[in-house]
Design a protein around this motif. Structure first.
Motif, PDB file in Angstrom:
ATOM      1  N   HIS A  24      26.207  31.286   3.637  1.00  0.00           N
ATOM      2  CA  HIS A  24      25.919  30.368   2.538  1.00  0.00           C
ATOM      3  C   HIS A  24      27.051  30.306   1.513  1.00  0.00           C
ATOM      4  CE1 HIS A  24      21.838  31.530   4.015  1.00  0.00           C
ATOM      5  NE2 HIS A  24      21.650  30.245   3.892  1.00  0.00           N
ATOM      6  N   GLY A  25      28.091  31.108   1.716  1.00  0.00           N
ATOM      7  CA  GLY A  25      29.135  31.217   0.722  1.00  0.00           C
ATOM      8  C   GLY A  25      30.273  30.235   0.911  1.00  0.00           C
ATOM      9  N   PHE A  46      33.727  48.096   6.599  1.00  0.00           N
ATOM     10  CA  PHE A  46      32.631  47.171   6.333  1.00  0.00           C
ATOM     11  C   PHE A  46      33.057  46.160   5.277  1.00  0.00           C
ATOM     12  CE2 PHE A  46      32.021  50.889   3.617  1.00  0.00           C
ATOM     13  CZ  PHE A  46      31.875  50.323   2.356  1.00  0.00           C
ATOM     14  N   GLY A  47      32.258  45.119   5.148  1.00  0.00           N
ATOM     15  CA  GLY A  47      32.504  44.089   4.142  1.00  0.00           C
ATOM     16  C   GLY A  47      31.204  43.674   3.481  1.00  0.00           C
ATOM     17  N   PHE A  48      31.300  43.208   2.247  1.00  0.00           N
ATOM     18  CA  PHE A  48      30.113  42.811   1.483  1.00  0.00           C
ATOM     19  C   PHE A  48      30.396  41.519   0.731  1.00  0.00           C
ATOM     20  CE2 PHE A  48      27.885  42.695  -2.586  1.00  0.00           C
ATOM     21  CZ  PHE A  48      26.556  42.704  -2.165  1.00  0.00           C
ATOM     22  N   GLN A  49      29.409  40.644   0.705  1.00  0.00           N
ATOM     23  CA  GLN A  49      29.483  39.399  -0.072  1.00  0.00           C
ATOM     24  C   GLN A  49      28.199  39.238  -0.872  1.00  0.00           C
ATOM     25  OE1 GLN A  49      28.598  35.153   1.466  1.00  0.00           O
ATOM     26  NE2 GLN A  49      30.838  35.218   1.495  1.00  0.00           N
ATOM     27  N   GLY A  50      28.327  38.783  -2.096  1.00  0.00           N
ATOM     28  CA  GLY A  50      27.178  38.447  -2.920  1.00  0.00           C
ATOM     29  C   GLY A  50      27.488  37.215  -3.748  1.00  0.00           C
ATOM     30  N   GLY A  51      26.485  36.339  -3.925  1.00  0.00           N
ATOM     31  CA  GLY A  51      26.746  35.119  -4.673  1.00  0.00           C
ATOM     32  C   GLY A  51      25.487  34.478  -5.199  1.00  0.00           C
ATOM     33  N   VAL A  52      25.689  33.486  -6.056  1.00  0.00           N
ATOM     34  CA  VAL A  52      24.583  32.723  -6.629  1.00  0.00           C
ATOM     35  C   VAL A  52      24.985  31.253  -6.699  1.00  0.00           C
ATOM     36  CG1 VAL A  52      25.405  33.181  -8.992  1.00  0.00           C
ATOM     37  CG2 VAL A  52      23.029  32.487  -8.616  1.00  0.00           C
ATOM     38  N   GLU A  89      30.779  33.804  -6.620  1.00  0.00           N
ATOM     39  CA  GLU A  89      30.774  34.602  -5.386  1.00  0.00           C
ATOM     40  C   GLU A  89      31.736  35.768  -5.499  1.00  0.00           C
ATOM     41  OE1 GLU A  89      30.769  32.387  -1.656  1.00  0.00           O
ATOM     42  OE2 GLU A  89      32.458  33.596  -0.966  1.00  0.00           O
ATOM     43  N   ALA A  90      31.358  36.888  -4.905  1.00  0.00           N
ATOM     44  CA  ALA A  90      32.227  38.056  -4.812  1.00  0.00           C
ATOM     45  C   ALA A  90      32.295  38.508  -3.365  1.00  0.00           C
ATOM     46  CB  ALA A  90      31.697  39.191  -5.687  1.00  0.00           C
TER      47      ALA A  90
END
Length: 573
Positions: free
Chosen positions: A248-249, A396-402, A418-419
């Motif tokens: 979704h990013g 590993f990898g991480f994504q977070g967003g709004v 987004e990060a």
């Protein structure tokens, strides 16, 4: 490795012919789907906006960015109340899919140009004979720009054609071809020199204008196409040459569309509240420009599964798995198994292959916001995770967003933050390409271009995007980014470059996040477009980018141009 070259080429051609014949045969007995939007198309953003703001729930799993044009048309026509939420975006989706809506929503035919072309706004040429639908549109991007300290004009000269349609309401087809002469901003030119590859493309040659030696760059073509058909009411098959996006990013840590097109066979299974996608693809471990003489480009392969579950209108979660592998002139047929979880297969084969797993999710809140995220696991040893040893294999990898459509109550204003964070050595692997010992063969790339995030690994990034569809067909896009990455130098491989074999790592232990020579990248881009006709735009772009750390690189750039029936290419790194 390449002794039986002729036999292998003949074998692959026959396999592709058999698959094509099989698809055409299936088309005689099964139902229809339709062509879909590319992941970066503005229509994809519009559909997800409606999913957030109204949660109409047409069972579109928004992480799998293959939004069928027919499904989008059905979504709009069966939920006309959406026009009161975002009228401009609703009207665009209706107009852009007139081929799939009934006459009450279609712009009336007019005389057009010579009584043949543009009789309807979206289509340069349309042929609709019931059982045969055919659309043709020109592709154009003529752009002239100036970059401080670049030393010569910057230009884009793209011409091409887009064709799509369907046969017997069953088979859908799409093809897109464009021919280009252009140069790029300084940081992209650096990347091209380093990896011998233009992002999103394959073979290229130098170009110099006959008018002036100051007008020079690269000459290359890009082709994409697919043919597809449903096998049953809920299962579809597609054979093509293209790329995919899961997430979704703005970026994806699972599967992105930054790299060059690749040959693939894809299955989509949609049943109940599930959407299961299988992709089997042939990739290239190096770029064409690195391959000497007329030798056949080496091959590697990818098998990817994504299982999405949407239990209600506001929540969506998916499991991801992919394996990258290479065999001596053949595909590993064990990986044709469409059932998820390849680790068991890998152990059975005692294989050297690169398996990664991940999870993706989105939650709509209060018909106003959407929270989304991804987690990618390449390789982790839990006993080493918190012991402070800095073991290299914890990858590993991480994504977070709004996402916030209609931000602050302003219609047509969409905001996104987004990060992204990826640990060192993620996406990389060990075994090397024969005759190219500085390139691993099973890393997560094709044609020297990452299949996930453009920065590769050993970085973090923050993004802010604002899209505003202003009055009178003016579209404003603002994008700000801040990224920091640890880079390799002088033969010391610190895990940033996914193409380099992991055996060249600096150490098994003592590895830290952002190790190496750190660089910081800040960028601000503003795109303003005026649509004077459907999918025809006059563009103005302003870009400022500053890269600091082991090297200093500033980019100050503006451009203007004419664009038709194509999207802006994402070239941030």
């Amino acid at each position: 490795m390449y002794k039986k070259l002729d036999l292998v080429v003949d074998y692959k051609i026959k396999v592709k012919q058999v698959l094509t014949i099989m698809i055409c045969f299936l088309a005689m007995v099964i139902e229809a789907q339709s062509v879909y939007y590319p992941a970066s198309h503005q229509a994809v953003r519009y559909v997800e906006n409606f999913d957030i703001l109204d949660s109409v729930g047409l069972n579109i799993h928004t992480a799998i960015r293959n939004y069928s044009r027919k499904s989008v048309a059905q979504l709009m026509t069966s939920h006309e109340e959406l026009k009161f939420i975002q009228a401009d975006q609703y009207n665009y989706l209706i107009k852009d899919n007139q081929l799939y809506v009934d006459s009450s929503h279609v712009t009336q035919d007019r005389r057009g140009v010579f009584g043949i072309f543009y009789k309807e706004d979206p289509y340069f040429f349309r042929l609709d004979k019931g059982a045969f639908k055919f659309i043709a549109n020109p592709i154009l991007n003529i752009n002239l720009g100036y970059e401080k300290d670049f030393g010569r004009p910057q230009f884009i000269n793209t011409r091409g054609i887009e064709i799509y349609g369907e046969i017997d309401h069953k088979v859908y087809f799409y093809t897109h071809f464009n021919e280009n002469q252009r140069n790029f901003n300084n940081y992209i030119e650096d990347r091209i020199r380093k990896h011998k590859a233009i992002p999103g493309n394959s073979f290229f040659v130098p170009f110099t204008s006959r008018v002036s030696d100051q007008i020079s760059g690269h000459d290359f073509a890009n082709a994409q196409g697919f043919i597809g058909v449903p096998i049953t009411k809920h299962i579809g098959i597609e054979l093509g040459h293209g790329r995919h996006f899961i997430g979704h990013g703005y970026h994806s840590l699972l599967l992105g569309d930054y790299a060059n097109n690749y040959f693939y066979l894809k299955f989509n299974t949609k049943v109940w509240k599930l959407h299961y996608q299988n992709i089997f693809a042939e990739l290239a471990p190096i770029s064409t420009r690195l391959n000497p003489n007329d030798n056949l480009l080496p091959k590697k392969y990818m098998a990817t599964h994504y299982l999405s579950f949407k239990p209600n209108k506001v929540f969506e979660i998916g499991l991801f798995e992919t394996v990258i592998f290479s065999r001596l002139n053949n595909f590993e047929f064990h990986y044709l198994n469409p059932i998820i979880l390849y680790r068991a297969v890998e152990f059975y084969l005692d294989s050297p292959d690169n398996v990664m797993v991940g999870i993706n999710g989105k939650l709509n809140l209060f018909k106003r916001f959407a929270l989304y995220g991804q987690f990618l696991l390449d390789d982790v040893k839990t006993t080493r995770l918190f012991d402070g040893s800095g073991w290299w294999g914890n990858k590993f990898g991480f994504q977070g967003g709004v996402k916030y459509p209609q931000a602050f109550g302003i219609k047509n204003l969409d905001i996104q933050a987004e990060a992204n964070l990826v640990r060192p050595y993620t996406y990389g692997h060990r075994d090397t390409v024969p005759d190219f010992t500085n390139y691993s063969i099973a890393n997560y790339s094709t044609f020297n271009q990452p299949l996930a995030h453009p920065l590769g690994a050993n970085f973090y990034e923050f993004l802010f995007l604002a899209n505003y569809d202003a009055i009178d067909n003016v579209f404003i896009n603002l994008r700000m980014s801040y990224a920091k990455q640890g880079n390799s130098s002088a033969g010391k491989y610190v895990g940033d470059e996914i193409l380099i074999p992991n055996e060249q790592r600096i150490s098994d232990f003592g590895n830290t996040f952002l190790q190496g020579q750190r660089r910081t990248i800040k960028s601000l881009a503003l795109d303003i477009s005026y649509s004077f006709f459907h999918n025809y735009y006059l563009d103005l772009r302003l870009l400022y980018r500053k890269e600091s750390g082991d090297r200093e690189l500033d980019t100050s750039y503006f451009s203007f141009g004419l664009r038709a029936n194509m999207n802006h290419q994402r070239l941030d790194y």
